[in-house]
Design a protein around this motif. Structure first.
Motif, short mmCIF file in Angstrom:
data_model
loop_
_atom_site.label_atom_id
_atom_site.label_comp_id
_atom_site.label_asym_id
_atom_site.label_seq_id
_atom_site.Cartn_x
_atom_site.Cartn_y
_atom_site.Cartn_z
N LEU A 253 1.07 -1.21 -0.14
CA LEU A 253 0.43 0.30 0.14
C LEU A 253 1.04 1.26 -0.27
CD1 LEU A 253 -2.60 -0.83 2.11
CD2 LEU A 253 -2.56 -0.77 -0.10
N VAL A 254 2.02 1.11 0.51
CA VAL A 254 3.29 2.73 0.56
C VAL A 254 3.43 2.88 -0.45
CG1 VAL A 254 4.86 2.88 1.04
CG2 VAL A 254 4.04 2.29 3.29
N VAL A 255 3.48 1.60 -1.44
CA VAL A 255 4.12 2.22 -2.64
C VAL A 255 3.22 2.67 -3.55
CG1 VAL A 255 4.82 0.69 -5.33
CG2 VAL A 255 5.66 0.03 -2.63
N VAL A 256 2.52 1.23 -3.58
CA VAL A 256 0.36 2.33 -4.78
C VAL A 256 0.63 4.05 -4.13
CG1 VAL A 256 0.15 0.39 -4.83
CG2 VAL A 256 -0.89 0.71 -3.22
N THR A 257 0.68 3.47 -3.25
CA THR A 257 0.28 5.63 -2.55
C THR A 257 0.67 6.92 -2.86
OG1 THR A 257 -0.90 4.47 -0.57
CG2 THR A 257 -0.60 6.79 -0.25
N ILE A 258 2.31 6.06 -2.94
CA ILE A 258 3.08 7.45 -3.55
C ILE A 258 2.81 6.90 -5.13
CG2 ILE A 258 5.57 7.04 -3.41
CD1 ILE A 258 6.59 6.43 -0.37
N GLN A 259 3.20 6.48 -5.20
CA GLN A 259 2.75 6.36 -7.30
C GLN A 259 2.18 6.78 -7.25
OE1 GLN A 259 4.84 5.32 -9.48
NE2 GLN A 259 6.00 3.83 -9.34
N SER A 260 0.54 6.78 -6.84
CA SER A 260 -1.23 7.61 -7.02
C SER A 260 -0.61 9.10 -6.76
CB SER A 260 -1.97 6.87 -5.83
OG SER A 260 -1.89 5.62 -6.12
N VAL A 261 0.18 9.57 -5.78
CA VAL A 261 0.77 11.00 -5.39
C VAL A 261 0.99 11.28 -6.12
CG1 VAL A 261 1.41 12.14 -3.71
CG2 VAL A 261 0.20 10.25 -3.11
N ILE A 262 1.86 10.78 -7.00
CA ILE A 262 2.61 11.15 -8.16
C ILE A 262 2.07 11.54 -9.15
CG2 ILE A 262 5.37 10.61 -9.64
CD1 ILE A 262 6.27 9.57 -7.27
N TRP A 263 1.59 10.56 -9.73
CA TRP A 263 0.71 10.53 -10.64
C TRP A 263 -0.74 11.85 -10.63
CZ3 TRP A 263 -0.06 5.04 -10.82
CH2 TRP A 263 1.55 3.89 -11.56
N ASP A 264 -0.99 11.94 -9.43
CA ASP A 264 -2.18 12.59 -9.81
C ASP A 264 -2.16 14.15 -8.71
OD1 ASP A 264 -3.86 10.71 -10.35
OD2 ASP A 264 -3.99 10.36 -7.81
N PHE A 265 -0.63 14.24 -7.87
CA PHE A 265 -0.15 15.46 -8.27
C PHE A 265 0.49 16.23 -9.60
CE2 PHE A 265 1.93 18.64 -6.50
CZ PHE A 265 1.74 19.32 -5.85
N LYS A 266 0.89 15.06 -10.52
CA LYS A 266 0.90 16.19 -11.93
C LYS A 266 0.74 15.97 -12.82
CE LYS A 266 4.56 12.32 -12.56
NZ LYS A 266 3.90 12.44 -13.68
N VAL A 267 -0.70 15.81 -12.56
CA VAL A 267 -2.30 15.32 -13.55
C VAL A 267 -2.47 16.92 -14.39
CG1 VAL A 267 -3.48 16.05 -12.86
CG2 VAL A 267 -3.89 14.64 -14.25
N PHE A 268 -2.00 16.19 -15.84
CA PHE A 268 -1.86 17.44 -16.58
C PHE A 268 -2.26 17.21 -18.12
CE2 PHE A 268 -0.26 19.00 -20.88
CZ PHE A 268 -0.57 20.36 -20.91
N THR A 269 -2.72 15.81 -18.74
CA THR A 269 -3.57 15.65 -19.82
C THR A 269 -4.74 16.06 -19.99
OG1 THR A 269 -1.68 14.47 -20.32
CG2 THR A 269 -3.83 14.46 -21.63
#
Length: 333
Positions: A253-269
C-alpha cells in the motif's frame, strides 16, 4: 571437578553457545559475552551489485538528473522569448523568479486546488482499487478474467484518448450520461466543481487498475489459513480487511500510495483536454497546467521552470515524510 582450560576439537560440542551460562573454575557461573555481529567481508563482492546497476543508473542519470539540472538552472535566469530568439541577453535573477511566483495570489490558489484535487484522486483510486482487488478474490475464474481484462484495457488506454471518450460520454448535447440521468443539456465542464469531478472520474478510471492488480497480488500471497481463521472468528469482510489484510499489505500500500500521489499531483492531460486548458477563466487550473501556460502560452520559461522545481520539491517532501512516518511505526521498506 573443574572444567579444563583448553577444549579439544572433540569437546567443543559440550561448550555452551555464546550468550549462555558457563561454569568457572571456582564452581560459579558466568554469562558469556554476546557474539560480535557478522560483518560482510569487504572486497569485490560489494561492487558486483553496482556493476549490474551501472547501465540503468547511467540511463536514469541521462533521463532524469540532467533535465532536473536544466530545469533548476533556467529557473534562476531571466529566460523568455526574447532570450530564446537572441534579441536580449540572458540575465541571472537568482531567486527572483521564485519571489515573483510566491507573490502571485493565483499561484497559491492553484497550489491549493492541486493539493485538494490530488488528495481526492488518490483516496478514490485507492478505495476503488482495493475494493476491486478484494472482489477478485471472491468471484469465480471467468468473472475474474473479465474484470482483469476490462481493467487492463482502461489502464492501457492513453490519457488523451480516455479524456476524449469521457468528454463524449458527458457531452451536454448527445452524451449518453445526461440522457440516462435526465439532465438535458447540462454542461459538466462549465462549473468548477463539476469539471473537477468529471476529471476525477477519468483519473480514477485510468489509475485504479494499477492499484487493483498490485493489491490483488499481495492478497494472493497472504496465507489462506489466516483469512479462514479470521472468518471463523466471525469477522466481517471489512473487519478482515482493516485488521488482517491492510497491516500485512502495508508495504504494498505504501508503494501504490506514493505512485498515486506522484501521478495525481502532476496530472496534466486530463485537465488540459477535458477543461479546454484549465477551464473558464482558469478555474480548473492545476500546477502542471499552470506551468505550461506560464512557459509556453506566456513564453515565461523561467517562471514555468520555477513552478516545476516547486512541484518536484513538494513531491520529494511528501514522499520522504510518508516513508519516515512508516519507519517510526516499525515498517521495513
Amino acid at each position: 571437578m573443574t572444567v579444563p582450560t583448553r577444549v579439544g576439537a572433540a569437546d567443543r560440542s559440550r561448550v555452551p553457545a555464546a550468550g549462555g551460562l558457563s561454569r568457572t573454575r571456582g564452581g560459579g557461573r558466568r554469562f558469556n559475552a554476546a557474539p560480535r555481529p557478522y560483518r560482510r567481508p569487504r572486497g569485490r563482492n560489494q561492487k558486483t551489485p553496482w556493476l549490474y546497476l551501472a547501465p540503468a543508473l547511467v540511463v536514469l542519470g541521462g533521463l532524469l538528473v540532467y533535465p532536473v539540472y536544466q530545469l533548476g538552472l533556467i529557473s534562476l535566469f531571466q529566460y523568455t522569448q526574447a532570450q530564446v530568439s537572441g534579441g536580449e541577453p540572458t540575465t541571472f535573477r537568482g531567486f527572483g523568479n521564485y519571489s515573483e511566483l510566491f507573490s502571485d495570489p493565483q499561484f497559491w490558489q492553484v497550489l491549493l486546488a492541486t493539493v485538494v484535487f490530488a488528495a481526492a484522486c488518490v483516496a478514490s483510486t485507492l478505495a476503488v482499487g482495493c475494493a476491486l482487488a478484494v472482489l477478485l478474490t471472491r468471484v469465480r475464474a471467468v468473472p475474474r478474467l473479465a474484470l482483469m481484462l476490462a481493467a487492463l484495457g482502461a489502464w492501457a488506454t492513453p490519457a488523451i484518448t480516455g479524456s476524449t471518450v469521457w468528454l463524449f460520454l458527458f457531452h451536454p448535447d448527445f452524451g449518453p450520461v445526461n440522457r440516462l440521468l435526465g439532465l438535458g443539456d447540462h454542461s459538466w465542464t462549465y462549473g468548477r466543481f463539476s469539471a473537477f469531478f468529471l476529471v476525477l472520474l477519468e483519473v480514477v478510471w485510468c489509475s485504479f487498475p494499477f492499484v487493483m492488480v498490485t493489491v490483488y497480488a499481495g492478497i494472493r500471497s497472504v496465507p489462506a489459513e489466516v483469512l479462514e481463521a479470521a472468518a471463523l472468528d466471525g469477522a466481517s469482510q471489512w473487519r478482515i480487511w482493516r485488521s488482517v489484510l491492510a497491516p500485512m499489505l502495508r508495504p504494498i500500500l505504501v508503494v501504490v500510495t506514493i505512485q498515486s500521489v506522484i501521478w495525481d499531483f502532476k496530472v496534466f492531460t486530463q485537465i488540459y483536454v477535458m477543461t479546454g486548458g484549465g477551464g473558464i477563466a482558469g478555474q480548473n487550473l492545476v500546477l502542471n497546467v499552470y506551468a505550461y501556460q506560464k512557459a509556453f502560452a506566456s513564453s515565461q520559461y523561467s517562471l514555468g521552470s520555477a513552478i516545476g522545481v516547486v512541484m518536484l520539491l513538494i513531491l520529494l517532501a511528501v514522499t520522504l515524510v510518508y516513508l519516515r512516518l512508516l519507519r517510526r511505526q516499525g515498517e521495513e521498506l
